[in-house]
Write a protein that holds these residues in place. Structure first.
Motif, PDB file in Angstrom:
ATOM      1  N   PHE A 215       0.806  -1.222   0.000  1.00 33.94           N
ATOM      2  CA  PHE A 215       0.000   0.000   0.000  1.00 33.94           C
ATOM      3  C   PHE A 215       0.842   1.276   0.000  1.00 33.94           C
ATOM      4  O   PHE A 215       0.319   2.365   0.182  1.00 33.94           O
ATOM      5  N   ASN A 216       2.146   1.148  -0.172  1.00 32.34           N
ATOM      6  CA  ASN A 216       3.004   2.326  -0.241  1.00 32.34           C
ATOM      7  C   ASN A 216       4.171   2.038  -1.180  1.00 32.34           C
ATOM      8  O   ASN A 216       4.291   0.940  -1.721  1.00 32.34           O
ATOM      9  N   ASN A 457      -7.430  -3.374   7.701  1.00 35.87           N
ATOM     10  CA  ASN A 457      -7.056  -2.117   8.370  1.00 35.87           C
ATOM     11  C   ASN A 457      -6.194  -1.197   7.504  1.00 35.87           C
ATOM     12  O   ASN A 457      -5.390  -0.416   8.029  1.00 35.87           O
ATOM     13  N   SER A 458      -6.378  -1.262   6.207  1.00 36.30           N
ATOM     14  CA  SER A 458      -5.508  -0.494   5.316  1.00 36.30           C
ATOM     15  C   SER A 458      -6.243   0.548   4.487  1.00 36.30           C
ATOM     16  O   SER A 458      -5.597   1.422   3.895  1.00 36.30           O
ATOM     17  N   LEU A 459      -7.561   0.494   4.440  1.00 39.39           N
ATOM     18  CA  LEU A 459      -8.279   1.323   3.487  1.00 39.39           C
ATOM     19  C   LEU A 459      -8.212   2.824   3.783  1.00 39.39           C
ATOM     20  O   LEU A 459      -7.944   3.611   2.856  1.00 39.39           O
ATOM     21  N   LEU A 478     -13.713   3.690  -4.467  1.00 39.67           N
ATOM     22  CA  LEU A 478     -13.510   2.781  -3.338  1.00 39.67           C
ATOM     23  C   LEU A 478     -14.382   3.186  -2.153  1.00 39.67           C
ATOM     24  O   LEU A 478     -14.946   2.332  -1.456  1.00 39.67           O
ATOM     25  N   ARG A 479     -14.501   4.489  -1.906  1.00 39.94           N
ATOM     26  CA  ARG A 479     -15.368   4.955  -0.815  1.00 39.94           C
ATOM     27  C   ARG A 479     -16.806   4.517  -1.049  1.00 39.94           C
ATOM     28  O   ARG A 479     -17.503   4.105  -0.120  1.00 39.94           O
ATOM     29  N   LYS A 484     -19.847   0.897   3.820  1.00 37.67           N
ATOM     30  CA  LYS A 484     -20.184   0.266   5.102  1.00 37.67           C
ATOM     31  C   LYS A 484     -18.943   0.001   5.939  1.00 37.67           C
ATOM     32  O   LYS A 484     -18.952   0.171   7.158  1.00 37.67           O
ATOM     33  N   GLN A 485     -17.865  -0.437   5.293  1.00 36.92           N
ATOM     34  CA  GLN A 485     -16.639  -0.735   6.000  1.00 36.92           C
ATOM     35  C   GLN A 485     -16.014   0.523   6.598  1.00 36.92           C
ATOM     36  O   GLN A 485     -15.363   0.469   7.641  1.00 36.92           O
ATOM     37  N   LEU A 486     -16.236   1.658   5.979  1.00 36.58           N
ATOM     38  CA  LEU A 486     -15.618   2.905   6.414  1.00 36.58           C
ATOM     39  C   LEU A 486     -16.399   3.609   7.516  1.00 36.58           C
ATOM     40  O   LEU A 486     -15.908   4.579   8.095  1.00 36.58           O
ATOM     41  N   LYS A 487     -17.602   3.129   7.801  1.00 38.54           N
ATOM     42  CA  LYS A 487     -18.413   3.778   8.847  1.00 38.54           C
ATOM     43  C   LYS A 487     -17.822   3.524  10.232  1.00 38.54           C
ATOM     44  O   LYS A 487     -17.299   2.457  10.511  1.00 38.54           O
TER      45      LYS A 487
END
Length: 487
Positions: A215-216, A457-459, A478-479, A484-487
């Motif tokens: 992710f980087n 735990n990366s989003l 992606l958002r 739901k995952q980001l709430k």
């Protein structure tokens, strides 16, 4: 009979000379192919590392043995449960125990069991050697164990030795002293041109050109063949050179083992099995240097097998799974087979050149994405349940005969082929769940436990990075997809 099993991690067949690669990466393995059988359409049923070896060792699909991921509940085998007696019955019927049942003395040189806490992999071995670097070692640390074992045991009768090399596995850890024998050679299959690469630079998802370090873009100075990011076609070549060096280095080490067999006078009477756990994405679907999908580059693996008294120079084109190797060895050694195995024996192919393949395969990946794919005829149909943040469509379809690198999704032109692929997956799932003593398809365990392990735990941080690197449109998509995952 003696059996040598060479297990080379992350080995793509199309980067081997005996499979037609234009670089001289595998001269030692190529020689074995000329003396035995080369299987051209051999696939791991479950990818990547841990699920693949769980399927091979158990002779069963991940949907039945429970190991489909790299973390969470689905990284461990299903408990045998009420039928468990003094030992787990599955260990008595695993791949390595076939050789013990046949009267062979069994040994392994591998760090895999510790790397993945997969101690069941050792069942059936009378000796095991763990170099101690949990899969991050290069092969010169592994080879001495194998050569020493052969010096002490090679001339004895009836042994089985498993030797595991990691060198083609990211971060492509062939030592610097090996150099780059391909530095002045162009890429034989130069399908990534400037237009394709421009698309890859806009790709969203881990292990893409902008985020080689998952992710980087952090570099790994201790692994100079691996880069934090790819910014040019020259970088693409450098990366693939690094992979090919890993392949060539593993082949060179393997050749030293073959030389030892010849020195001891036992080469002709020793069966040799050469295969891998999975392949590698090298630009396909915009992913570099990862084994992240349930598709052709990730699940297609080599199988080269030299068998005393068997076929020489034979090429098999049938569809096979890696778990087919379990009943194959049982038949070749005339030992009892388990009715729990899912494999189909290839023994007649090895001995007589007869076809023994399947009409279709179902390929699974739950560690980086959640996908199941159907491989049939010229086609690969991919169904994504979790896209691993790559924004894959729910369905994808590729004609591998004309598009082996999966560049053109043709699902809209061939809905009837998609329907056929979906039915293959559905029928396979129905059969597996009917036969399985367990009530849960582990795919849904992964989905309920926060998705594939390598996305955990990366989003939030990745969304920020996408915006900072000019890919806000991808971040917005992606958002929306993972609201739901980001709430």
């Amino acid at each position: 009979m003696n059996v040598l099993f060479i297990d080379i991690d992350t080995l793509r067949p199309d980067h081997m000379g005996c499979y037609g690669y234009g670089r001289n990466t595998t001269p030692n393995i190529d020689a074995i192919a000329r003396e035995g059988v080369r299987f051209d359409n051999y696939y791991c049923s479950d990818a990547p590392c841990l699920p693949s070896r769980a399927a091979l060792v158990s002779g069963t699909f991940g949907i039945k043995n429970g190991v489909v991921g790299h973390g969470g509940t689905a990284a461990d085998r299903f408990r045998e449960g009420i039928t468990r007696e003094f030992r787990d019955n599955r260990d008595d019927w695993n791949f390595h125990n076939i050789f013990r049942r046949a009267g062979l003395y069994t040994a392994s040189v591998s760090t895999f069991p510790e790397r993945h806490s997969a101690w069941w992999f050792q069942a059936g071995f009378q000796e095991t050697y763990n170099e101690g670097h949990t899969g991050m070692e290069s092969g010169e640390k592994v080879l001495p164990y194998a050569l020493d074992w052969l010096d002490r045991n090679g001339t004895k009768k009836d042994w089985y030795l498993h030797v595991h090399f990691w060198d083609p596995h990211t971060p492509y850890r062939a030592p610097e002293s090996f150099g780059n024998p391909f530095e002045n050679e162009p890429l034989p299959d130069n399908w990534i041109n400037s237009e394709v690469f421009a698309l890859h630079k806009q790709h969203v998802g881990p292990h893409c050109a902008n985020e080689m370090n998952m992710f980087n873009d952090d570099p790994c100075p201790q692994w100079p063949r691996f880069m934090g990011r790819i910014d040019s076609l020259e970088d693409v070549k450098k990366l693939i050179d690094g992979y090919d060096c890993g392949v060539a280095y593993a082949d060179q080490l393997t050749g030293q083992i073959f030389d030892k067999l010849k020195e001891l006078g036992i080469y002709e009477d020793t069966a040799v099995i050469i295969t891998a756990d999975h392949g590698e994405n090298l630009g396909e679907l915009g992913i570099y240097s990862e084994h992240a999908t349930a598709d052709h580059p990730c699940c297609h693996i080599p199988l080269v097998l030299k068998w005393p008294g068997g076929q020489k120079g034979h090429v098999d084109q049938e569809l096979h799974y890696n778990l087919d190797l379990v009943p194959t060895m049982a038949d070749l050694f005339h030992v009892e087979k388990s009715d729990t195995w899912d494999g189909v024996s290839m023994a007649e192919t090895i001995l007589d050149g007869k076809d023994a393949g399947r009409d279709s395969l179902v390929l699974s990946q739950m560690a980086h994405v959640c996908q199941r794919s159907a491989r049939f005829g010229d086609w690969l149909y991919v169904r994504s349940y979790h896209d691993g943040f790559h924004l894959f469509d729910r369905e994808m379809l590729y004609n591998l005969k004309i598009d082996v690198h999966e560049q053109k999704d043709v699902k809209d032109e061939h809905p009837e082929i998609c329907a056929r692929g979906a039915k293959i997956i559905l029928d396979w799932q129905d059969k597996a769940m009917t036969e399985s003593p367990y009530t849960q398809d582990p795919l849904w365990t992964v989905m309920k436990e926060n998705g594939p392990y390598h996305t955990w735990n990366s989003l939030p941080a990745y969304l920020k990075r996408l915006e900072e690197t000019g890919r806000k449109e991808g971040a917005d998509k992606l958002r929306e997809r993972y609201a739901k995952q980001l709430k």
